[in-house]
Design an enzyme around this catalytic site. Structure first.
Site, PDB file in Angstrom:
ATOM      1  N   ASN A  92       0.876  -1.174   0.000  1.00  0.00           N
ATOM      2  CA  ASN A  92       0.000   0.000   0.000  1.00  0.00           C
ATOM      3  C   ASN A  92       0.911   1.221   0.000  1.00  0.00           C
ATOM      4  O   ASN A  92       1.517   1.548   1.027  1.00  0.00           O
ATOM      5  CB  ASN A  92      -0.896  -0.032   1.247  1.00  0.00           C
ATOM      6  CG  ASN A  92      -1.756   1.209   1.365  1.00  0.00           C
ATOM      7  OD1 ASN A  92      -1.761   2.073   0.484  1.00  0.00           O
ATOM      8  ND2 ASN A  92      -2.481   1.317   2.463  1.00  0.00           N
TER       9      ASN A  92
ATOM     10  N   LYS B 235       0.132   4.232  -0.234  1.00  0.00           N
ATOM     11  CA  LYS B 235      -0.492   5.424   0.369  1.00  0.00           C
ATOM     12  C   LYS B 235      -0.239   6.651  -0.527  1.00  0.00           C
ATOM     13  O   LYS B 235      -0.214   6.508  -1.740  1.00  0.00           O
ATOM     14  CB  LYS B 235       0.006   5.591   1.811  1.00  0.00           C
ATOM     15  CG  LYS B 235      -0.212   4.302   2.627  1.00  0.00           C
ATOM     16  CD  LYS B 235      -0.052   4.456   4.099  1.00  0.00           C
ATOM     17  CE  LYS B 235      -0.312   3.114   4.778  1.00  0.00           C
ATOM     18  NZ  LYS B 235      -0.210   3.153   6.222  1.00  0.00           N
TER      19      LYS B 235
ATOM     20  N   HIS C 172      -9.657   1.186   4.757  1.00  0.00           N
ATOM     21  CA  HIS C 172      -8.401   1.325   5.494  1.00  0.00           C
ATOM     22  C   HIS C 172      -8.633   2.231   6.708  1.00  0.00           C
ATOM     23  O   HIS C 172      -9.411   3.179   6.642  1.00  0.00           O
ATOM     24  CB  HIS C 172      -7.322   1.916   4.583  1.00  0.00           C
ATOM     25  CG  HIS C 172      -5.956   1.824   5.179  1.00  0.00           C
ATOM     26  ND1 HIS C 172      -5.513   2.712   6.139  1.00  0.00           N
ATOM     27  CD2 HIS C 172      -4.946   0.942   4.985  1.00  0.00           C
ATOM     28  CE1 HIS C 172      -4.282   2.370   6.499  1.00  0.00           C
ATOM     29  NE2 HIS C 172      -3.916   1.295   5.819  1.00  0.00           N
TER      30      HIS C 172
ATOM     31  N   GLU D 247      -6.957   4.539   7.911  1.00  0.00           N
ATOM     32  CA  GLU D 247      -6.693   5.962   7.657  1.00  0.00           C
ATOM     33  C   GLU D 247      -7.899   6.621   7.008  1.00  0.00           C
ATOM     34  O   GLU D 247      -8.192   7.785   7.256  1.00  0.00           O
ATOM     35  CB  GLU D 247      -5.418   6.113   6.798  1.00  0.00           C
ATOM     36  CG  GLU D 247      -4.173   5.811   7.621  1.00  0.00           C
ATOM     37  CD  GLU D 247      -3.002   5.272   6.834  1.00  0.00           C
ATOM     38  OE1 GLU D 247      -2.990   5.353   5.586  1.00  0.00           O
ATOM     39  OE2 GLU D 247      -2.069   4.731   7.482  1.00  0.00           O
TER      40      GLU D 247
ATOM     41  N   GLU E 278      -5.594  -5.115  10.301  1.00  0.00           N
ATOM     42  CA  GLU E 278      -4.568  -4.101  10.540  1.00  0.00           C
ATOM     43  C   GLU E 278      -4.859  -3.390  11.866  1.00  0.00           C
ATOM     44  O   GLU E 278      -5.643  -2.432  11.893  1.00  0.00           O
ATOM     45  CB  GLU E 278      -4.566  -3.066   9.409  1.00  0.00           C
ATOM     46  CG  GLU E 278      -4.238  -3.627   8.051  1.00  0.00           C
ATOM     47  CD  GLU E 278      -3.638  -2.564   7.132  1.00  0.00           C
ATOM     48  OE1 GLU E 278      -2.574  -2.837   6.566  1.00  0.00           O
ATOM     49  OE2 GLU E 278      -4.225  -1.473   7.001  1.00  0.00           O
TER      50      GLU E 278
ATOM     51  N   GLY F 264       2.370   2.085  10.882  1.00  0.00           N
ATOM     52  CA  GLY F 264       3.313   3.192  10.802  1.00  0.00           C
ATOM     53  C   GLY F 264       4.005   3.513  12.118  1.00  0.00           C
ATOM     54  O   GLY F 264       4.670   4.540  12.237  1.00  0.00           O
TER      55      GLY F 264
ATOM     56  N   SER G 159       3.322  -2.381  10.297  1.00  0.00           N
ATOM     57  CA  SER G 159       4.769  -2.455  10.524  1.00  0.00           C
ATOM     58  C   SER G 159       5.365  -3.802  10.100  1.00  0.00           C
ATOM     59  O   SER G 159       6.263  -4.331  10.761  1.00  0.00           O
ATOM     60  CB  SER G 159       5.116  -2.128  11.982  1.00  0.00           C
ATOM     61  OG  SER G 159       4.709  -0.799  12.290  1.00  0.00           O
TER      62      SER G 159
HETATM   63  P1  13P Z   1       2.912   0.225   7.734  1.00  0.00           P
HETATM   64  O1  13P Z   1       3.407  -1.054   7.109  1.00  0.00           O
HETATM   65  O2  13P Z   1       3.672   1.432   7.280  1.00  0.00           O
HETATM   66  O3  13P Z   1       2.788   0.105   9.214  1.00  0.00           O
HETATM   67  O4  13P Z   1       1.429   0.451   7.168  1.00  0.00           O
HETATM   68  C1  13P Z   1       0.526  -0.595   7.216  1.00  0.00           C
HETATM   69  C2  13P Z   1      -0.664  -0.229   6.419  1.00  0.00           C
HETATM   70  O5  13P Z   1      -1.398   0.680   6.766  1.00  0.00           O
HETATM   71  C3  13P Z   1      -0.911  -0.983   5.180  1.00  0.00           C
HETATM   72  O6  13P Z   1      -2.163  -0.711   4.669  1.00  0.00           O
END
Ligand code: 13P
Length: 268
Positions: free
Chosen positions: A19, A21, A104, A106, A176, A182, A222
């Site tokens: 992803n 982002k 997601h 976010e 997740e 993150g 992560s």
């Molecule tokens: P990270 O791998 O940066 O923690 O992000 C995970 C994520 O949100 C994947 O969709």
């Protein structure tokens, strides 16, 4: 703790999705996609790059003819119309996407995504033939308040409400935990396994056992080159949704090449 599962299925081919982002220019996207393409072997897991809308056609061109799939990171549930700034499932498919991330954390946290909109987006994605990656997961506060199962159950039931088992056959779930995204704090493999088992048993109980047995459940939060092997050793982890480390070609390729006995067996 949920009992360790249970059912394995030949349908559960490992799946590693990146992803990206809101990162990378077109030139950077092209370079990264080419590196991922050349790092993917013939017999590895399914691989997808979920990229910003602007990069879809460029990345689709770069991976054309390979096994790497391209995905979107969101979609609107309507087929078309006056929805400034939105992108439909049909437009994603037309641009070269085969998969799409839905719900997601976010988007839930920053853009008001709810279980109801996730449900509508899931319908749109399936209607356009995209493989949906439906994200669920608890916040740290929810985990500390012992609400992890309740939160996941509400999100899973909300996303899948009104669908028949046959309609959900291609759906992928990504667990997740928000506190692991993150932050560098990966869920311990056993902790992830516990939530994955819960999700699989929930789908079996609430929808259909066969569907649950074949459903791919990815872990996200992560994920790195140095923890993917232990995560993939867990029987109910079918892959990973990778954020930050999917932007680094060598690390992402190492994640794709995860090494575990269980993973190798499931690949066969
Ligand atoms: P990270 O791998 O940066 O923690 O992000 C995970 C994520 O949100 C994947 O969709």
């Amino acid at each position: 703790m949920e009992d360790s599962a249970v059912m394995t299925s030949p349908l559960r081919k490992p799946f590693i999705a990146g992803n990206w982002k809101m990162h990378l220019t077109l030139a950077e996207s092209l370079a990264l996609a080419k590196e991922v393409r050349s790092g993917c072997g013939q017999n590895g897991p399914d691989v997808a790059l979920c990229v910003p809308f602007t990069a879809i056609t460029v990345v689709a061109g770069a991976v054309q003819g390979s096994s790497v799939l391209v995905g979107g990171q969101d979609l609107h549930w309507e087929a078309q119309g006056a929805f400034t700034g939105e992108v439909s499932a049909r437009q994603l498919a037309d641009a070269g996407c085969r998969t799409v991330v839905i719900g997601h954390s976010e988007r839930r946290r920053c853009f008001g995504e709810t279980d109801e909109t996730v449900n509508k987006k899931l319908k749109a994605a399936l209607g356009a033939g995209l493989v949906p990656i439906v994200c669920v997961g608890e916040t740290l506060d929810e985990r500390e308040a012992q609400k992890t199962y309740r939160v996941i159950e509400t999100q899973v039931r909300g996303a899948f409400a009104g669908f028949s088992p046959a309609e959900l056959g291609t759906v992928v779930v990504a667990y997740e935990p928000v506190w692991a995204i993150g932050t560098g704090k990966t869920a311990a493999p056993a902790q992830a396994q516990d939530s994955h088992t819960f999700i699989r048993k929930l789908v079996a109980r609430a929808i259909d056992e066969k569907l649950a047995a074949g459903m791919r459940i990815l872990y996200g939060g992560s994920v790195k080159a140095d923890n993917i092997d232990s995560l993939m050793a867990e029987p109910d982890l079918d892959g990973a949704l990778v954020g930050g480390e999917s932007l680094k070609a060598a690390n992402f390729v190492r994640i794709i090449q995860f090494k575990t006995q269980a993973g190798m067996e499931r690949k066969a």
